[in-house]
Design a protein around this motif. Structure first.
Motif, PDB file in Angstrom:
ATOM      1  N   GLY A   1      21.745  17.058  97.899  1.00 34.40           N
ATOM      2  CA  GLY A   1      20.717  17.247  96.881  1.00 34.40           C
ATOM      3  C   GLY A   1      19.637  16.186  96.963  1.00 34.40           C
ATOM      4  O   GLY A   1      18.448  16.475  96.778  1.00 34.40           O
TER       5      GLY A   1
ATOM      6  N   TYR B   1      17.393  17.216  99.852  1.00 33.36           N
ATOM      7  CA  TYR B   1      16.489  18.303  99.467  1.00 33.36           C
ATOM      8  C   TYR B   1      15.330  17.769  98.616  1.00 33.36           C
ATOM      9  O   TYR B   1      14.166  18.150  98.811  1.00 33.36           O
ATOM     10  CB  TYR B   1      17.243  19.375  98.673  1.00 33.36           C
TER      11      TYR B   1
ATOM     12  N   GLN C   1      22.818  23.086  96.383  1.00 32.58           N
ATOM     13  CA  GLN C   1      21.645  23.750  95.810  1.00 32.58           C
ATOM     14  C   GLN C   1      21.452  23.349  94.351  1.00 32.58           C
ATOM     15  O   GLN C   1      20.325  23.108  93.901  1.00 32.58           O
ATOM     16  CB  GLN C   1      21.776  25.279  95.920  1.00 32.58           C
TER      17      GLN C   1
ATOM     18  N   PHE D   1      22.508  20.562  92.771  1.00 30.76           N
ATOM     19  CA  PHE D   1      22.022  19.188  92.694  1.00 30.76           C
ATOM     20  C   PHE D   1      20.605  19.078  93.256  1.00 30.76           C
ATOM     21  O   PHE D   1      19.804  18.257  92.772  1.00 30.76           O
ATOM     22  CB  PHE D   1      22.962  18.241  93.429  1.00 30.76           C
ATOM     23  N   GLY D   2      20.291  19.869  94.277  1.00 29.94           N
ATOM     24  CA  GLY D   2      18.950  19.829  94.847  1.00 29.94           C
ATOM     25  C   GLY D   2      17.886  20.210  93.831  1.00 29.94           C
ATOM     26  O   GLY D   2      16.834  19.559  93.722  1.00 29.94           O
TER      27      GLY D   2
END
Length: 526
Positions: free
Chosen positions: A309, A312, A434, A436-437
């Protein structure tokens, strides 16, 4: 993909495009007549290799094991359209300031163009996995490449400042394509490549996606300069969109022509056994529940999400960080992103080689996590020094460890969760990443707007520190390594026992469908 087959002598597997000789006396040295395959030399410990034209111990039940020359074309084609899709993910973020001015929207709106990839992946992961299991690899490849091309063409309808919703629609379509692409590398490698090539093939497939991100940092700043005239800016954007759409369309046509469901023969003993197993009832829900009761895996899932994350968020907001301290340096901002990704590709490759040699999953993962934290701290405090070459160096070091961590997480998860499907475990890791991103990108963006880039980067550092501490508490329960050692010991001590029935006796009923990015799909190591 789960495949039903009868193990009765002389029976075949009723799969389109699949030819398996399952008779007990099938010889692996016979000519295939397909014109596209060659024999793979593959044997298990304690099993003698077959003479040409003769019988081979342990291969009768599993059928002929051959690798197809088409496999490299399939792999290259997948890597290419994965590259194109990854390029479209970051093409807005790498010139964030240019698109903000062109469309007259906020930085947060442009950030959402990148975050749409993360958002769509979460709810669609399991439906796509089900579709892969039921309909097969070719349909998934066709759908992914078609959506990738369609999204690129839709973006061409957004070449006016008031048409921002159209470019959002195009990006969302591309994000849908990503769900059909992100989890395929290890599946393609296992279905098409022999046991001695599968890791290399998987790495090449993953590198296609990473190279697309790298080009997404490098190319847009070159093709779309930050000019004041809106008409000229629209012209430059149209060049980038036309090039992307043309490439995506050509790749889709090649997928239609070249991409096949399977090679004529299974490429490895493990794949032959998977294809010849009888149908079993399998519940993804039950598998997920079992994984979520595995404390070590839950810790890894959270720590993987924290690290990835952060990557990202850093990738999405990199242009804003660099431009804030070095105005007018859009091209260099893209090159810094390129440096992060390329150094990360090197880190991922070296990490994989190190794990193959040492099997020190816990220690390697912890060291790489610590170095990711150190790299992030150094990057945070050198970004504002006013020397771009220093930023290039620190960003390269950060990328080497932070991006190099990605395959480590999948390999460690496969060890901790065996005999669960690696696709399920890797899918959960990706969902965590995704989630955490999205959270980190939104939060860091807001912190940067109110308190500056250093505060935003320190925000990421705090979560990397948390992830490092949590990683230290993961126990190195390498269940897959233990199972492989036991199988090898059993086979070597019982050379008269055929290999196929021995491996079929393992309590591992999971199908071979891939839910996530998994970098190693249960290749049974003989």
């Amino acid at each position: 993909m789960s495949t039903a087959a009868s193990l009765a002598p002389g029976s075949g597997v009723g799969v389109p495009g699949q030819v398996l000789g399952l008779s007990a006396g099938a010889g692996c040295g016979e000519p295939s007549g397909a014109g596209m395959v060659r024999q793979e030399s593959l044997q298990a410990p304690g099993v003698a290799a077959a003479e040409p034209g003769g019988d081979e111990q342990g291969q009768g039940a599993a059928g002929e094991v051959r690798v197809s020359r088409r496999r490299w074309a399939v792999l290259l084609l997948f890597s290419s359209y994965s590259l194109c899709n990854a390029f479209q993910w970051i093409q807005y973020g790498s010139i964030n300031n240019v698109f903000m001015r062109f469309y007259g929207v906020s930085a947060f709106a442009i950030d959402w163009l990148s975050m749409s990839y993360m958002l769509t992946y979460i709810p669609l992961l399991f439906p796509v996995a089900w579709l892969l299991d039921k309909r097969g690899l070719r349909l998934i490849a066709l759908t992914g490449s078609a959506l990738n091309a369609l999204g690129a063409w839709v973006k061409l309808g957004s070449l006016r400042p008031h048409l921002f919703p159209v470019t959002v629609l195009g990006q969302v379509i591309c994000s849908l394509a990503q769900v059909f692409i992100l989890g395929m590398p290890s599946y393609i490698a296992s279905v098409w490549f022999g046991s001695r090539e599968v890791s290399t093939a998987c790495s090449i497939a993953v590198f296609g996606n990473q190279l697309g991100i790298a080009l997404g940092f490098l190319v847009p700043p070159v093709l779309v300069p930050n000019v004041e005239d809106v008409e000229k800016l629209a012209y430059h954007i149209s060049i980038m969109f036309f090039m992307t759409a043309g490439v995506a369309t050509a790749l889709f046509i090649l997928v239609v022509i070249v991409f096949k469901e399977k090679p004529p023969y299974p490429p490895s003993q493990a794949q032959a056994l998977i294809q010849s197993r009888p149908t079993v009832e399998y519940s993804y829900v039950q598998s997920i529940l079992r994984l979520l009761r595995n404390a070590n895996f839950v810790l890894l899932m959270v720590t993987y999400g924290l690290n990835t994350g952060c990557f990202y968020s850093l990738s999405t907001l990199l242009n804003r960080m660099v431009i804030h301290h070095y105005p007018g340096k859009e091209v260099n901002a893209g090159r810094i992103g390129l440096t992060i990704v390329l150094s990360g590709m090197a880190g991922a490759l070296l990490s994989g080689l190190w794990l193959d040699r040492t099997k020190t999953y816990k220690q390697t993962t912890l060291v790489v996590y610590i170095m990711s934290l150190v790299g992030m701290i150094v990057y945070t405090f050198t970004l504002s020094l006013g020397h771009l070459w220093v930023v290039f160096v620190t960003a390269g070091v950060l990328g080497f460890f932070m991006t190099g961590y990605l395959p480590l997480g999948f390999e460690f998860a496969a060890e901790l969760t065996y005999p669960e499907s690696e696709g399920t475990s890797s899918g959960l890791l990706n969902v965590s990443a995704q989630i955490f991103g999205i959270a980190f990108t939104i939060s860091q963006g807001q912190i940067m707007d109110h308190y500056g880039t250093k505060a935003g980067n320190l925000f990421l550092c705090s979560f990397l520190l948390l992830g490092t501490i949590m990683t230290a508490f993961i126990k190195a329960d390498l269940q897959r390594q233990q199972a492989n050692a036991e199988n090898e010991c059993t086979v070597s001590n019982s050379p008269s026992i055929p290999v196929a029935p021995l491996l079929l006796a393992q309590d591992n009923p999971q199908p071979s469908s891939l839910l996530g990015m998994g970098l190693a799909l249960s290749e049974l190591q003989l």
